[in-house]
Design an enzyme around this catalytic site. Structure first.
Site, short mmCIF file in Angstrom:
data_model
loop_
_atom_site.label_atom_id
_atom_site.label_comp_id
_atom_site.label_asym_id
_atom_site.label_seq_id
_atom_site.Cartn_x
_atom_site.Cartn_y
_atom_site.Cartn_z
CB SER A 94 91.08 36.50 -44.85
OG SER A 94 89.97 35.61 -44.81
CE LYS A 95 89.73 42.49 -40.24
NZ LYS A 95 89.89 43.41 -41.37
#
Ligand code: GLU
Length: 479
Positions: free
Chosen positions: A251-252
């Site tokens: 994820s980010k």
């Protein structure tokens, strides 16, 4: 049958690196087999899809060197390749299944469906137990539809196991009862992913579906639909997912996850492609640096790993450095012209200076964005900070002698650069006339002229540094 593979992005965001990897595998598989690589835009989620994202994603693919043979704007007789342009096809196919008794109109209310869900969870009954699945109600359903009522179409799930052989995961069996009758066409006539995906893969003549492991469970519903359509299912290869070093879904939090961000950070597309390819796939000769073209002859579906692939930004950066060093200097200069800030000293120099500078610093950088700070720090820094070793060298009794000599040589030069020959001549003079040799000579020159006690080839570095800056450094060394 010749190979036809597809990448089926949903234009609901930027191109994710996981998606880019899927696209790459499909592209390479097509290339390796003399097949066709298709892009199909899955834009039936009208609220979340946008044209801008479609354009961005296709541009990112192109930037990575993944050009599609067939797709939006490059149609063949099996198109169109944008799902929003195929809605009448999904409707027609769904109605056909209703006609054949393989799907039915469902008039259950929201409350009834909710009750079924609750019972299913509590008692393990099938997820859909509505009366409309029974053929005796189908005439009534049809009449209501003909009278203008709206209802979703549900697929009548056969009561049996489904098995398929995945190229990565081996044999996968879904025991019967895993899913209830599911909607394929909503009451507003919008199709559901599993349905349109299969209708399209069938009509687009897709032979192999290479995609993320997160789609394995969808394959069950899809196998049912292939069967109902009387179509042969393609070969499936579900590749492992990308995870972060903490083994969590990527994820980010783990850093940049969209291709656009790498593009903006001046990564080389060939390096990103190389790196993504190796996340879950390995080269038959265990090579780790290659171009996509080099894979055309060796890519196959037998070298995927079943385990999750760990996304490591440091490794990617290192790989970028390897590709960067493989470029010739003229190409690097051209690329750097677009990367160094507007108005920077670099842009005002001639081609020869640029080539030399790039030749010197390409070993030191992994990313184009690091080049400018190398230049600022080592070539253009007027106000150097001395390390302890540098201070020690300045304290040697021979260093001030070199300094006096150099200041004298440069006294009437105020601009431009000194040549490598000049520097060689000056060193020679200090050696012969001032009798300074070895470390005191080389280190003396280096610390006085660069402010550093180590660094790249001194002759080259000095010939790249403006005289005005060399003089400032010499002055500082005397204070
Ligand atoms: N549009 C789907 C996705 O982006 C495609 C999945 C598939 O390849 O079947 O996940």
């Amino acid at each position: 049958m010749s190979v036809r593979v597809r990448f089926a992005p949903s234009p609901t965001g930027y191109l994710h690196i996981g998606g880019a990897r899927t696209a790459l595998y499909n592209y390479l598989f097509a290339k390796a087999n003399g097949g066709q690589f298709i892009v199909r835009v899955e834009d039936t989620d009208q609220e979340r899809s946008s044209k801008e994202f479609e354009v961005e994603q296709l541009a990112d693919l192109k930037w990575m060197g993944i050009d599609y043979d067939i797709g939006p704007g490059k149609e063949d007789e099996h198109g169109p390749y944008r799902q929003s342009e195929r809605l009448d096809i999904y409707k027609r196919e769904a109605l056909k299944l209703v006609e054949e008794g393989k799907a039915f109109y469902d008039f259950c209310s929201e409350e009834e469906l909710e009750q079924m869900r609750e019972r299913s969870q509590a008692e393990g009954t099938p997820a859909y137990t509505g009366k409309w699945r029974e053929p005796k109600h189908w005439d009534e359903a049809k009449k209501r539809v003909e009278a203008g009522e709206k209802a979703p179409i549900r697929f009548l799930v056969p009561d049996k196991d489904y098995t398929f052989t995945d190229k990565v995961r081996g044999e996968v069996t879904f025991p019967k009862g895993m899913v209830g009758d599911f909607v394929i066409l909503r009451s507003n006539e919008m199709p559901v992913y599993n349905f349109c995906n299969v209708v399209d893969d069938h009509m687009h003549r897709i032979t192999h579906v290479i995609r993320g492991e997160d789609h394995v469970n969808n394959t069950l519903r899809q196998l049912m639909i292939y069967e109902a359509l009387g179509a042969q299912a393609p070969v499936f290869a579900h590749v492992s997912l990308l995870i972060g070093a903490d083994r969590q879904k990527l994820s980010k939090r783990h850093g940049a996850t969209s291709v656009t961000l790498y593009r903006e950070q001046s990564y080389l597309p060939e390096a990103l492609a190389n790196y993504l390819c190796l996340l879950g796939w390995s080269h038959p000769e265990e090579k780790d640096i290659f171009t996509l073209e080099e894979l055309y002859s060796v890519f196959n579906l037998d070298r995927f790993s079943k385990s999750h692939a760990i996304y490591d930004m440091e490794k990617l950066k290192w790989m970028n450095g390897q590709h960067l060093k493989n470029k010739d200097d003229a190409e690097l200069v051209k690329d750097l012209e677009g990367n160094v800030s507007h108005g920077h000293f670099f842009h005002k120099q001639n081609e020869q200076w640029k080539l030399k500078c790039v030749g010197l610093y390409k070993e030191k950088i992994d990313l184009y964005s690091e080049f400018e700070s190398q230049l600022d720090q080592y070539v253009l820094n007027e106000n150097v900070e001395y390390s302890d070793e540098a201070k020690e060298a300045l304290g040697w009794e021979t260093t001030p002698q070199i300094r006096t000599y150099l200041l004298e040589r440069l006294s009437d030069v105020n601009q431009g650069f000194v040549s490598e020959e000049d520097l060689a001549e000056w060193m020679n003079y200090c050696k012969k006339e001032l009798k300074i040799k070895g470390k005191p000579l080389f280190m003396g020159f280096r610390v006085l002229l660069t402010g550093q006690n180590h660094g790249p080839d001194l002759k080259v570095l000095i010939s790249l540094t403006p005289v005005s800056i060399l003089k400032k450094r010499l002055e500082k060394a005397g204070n």
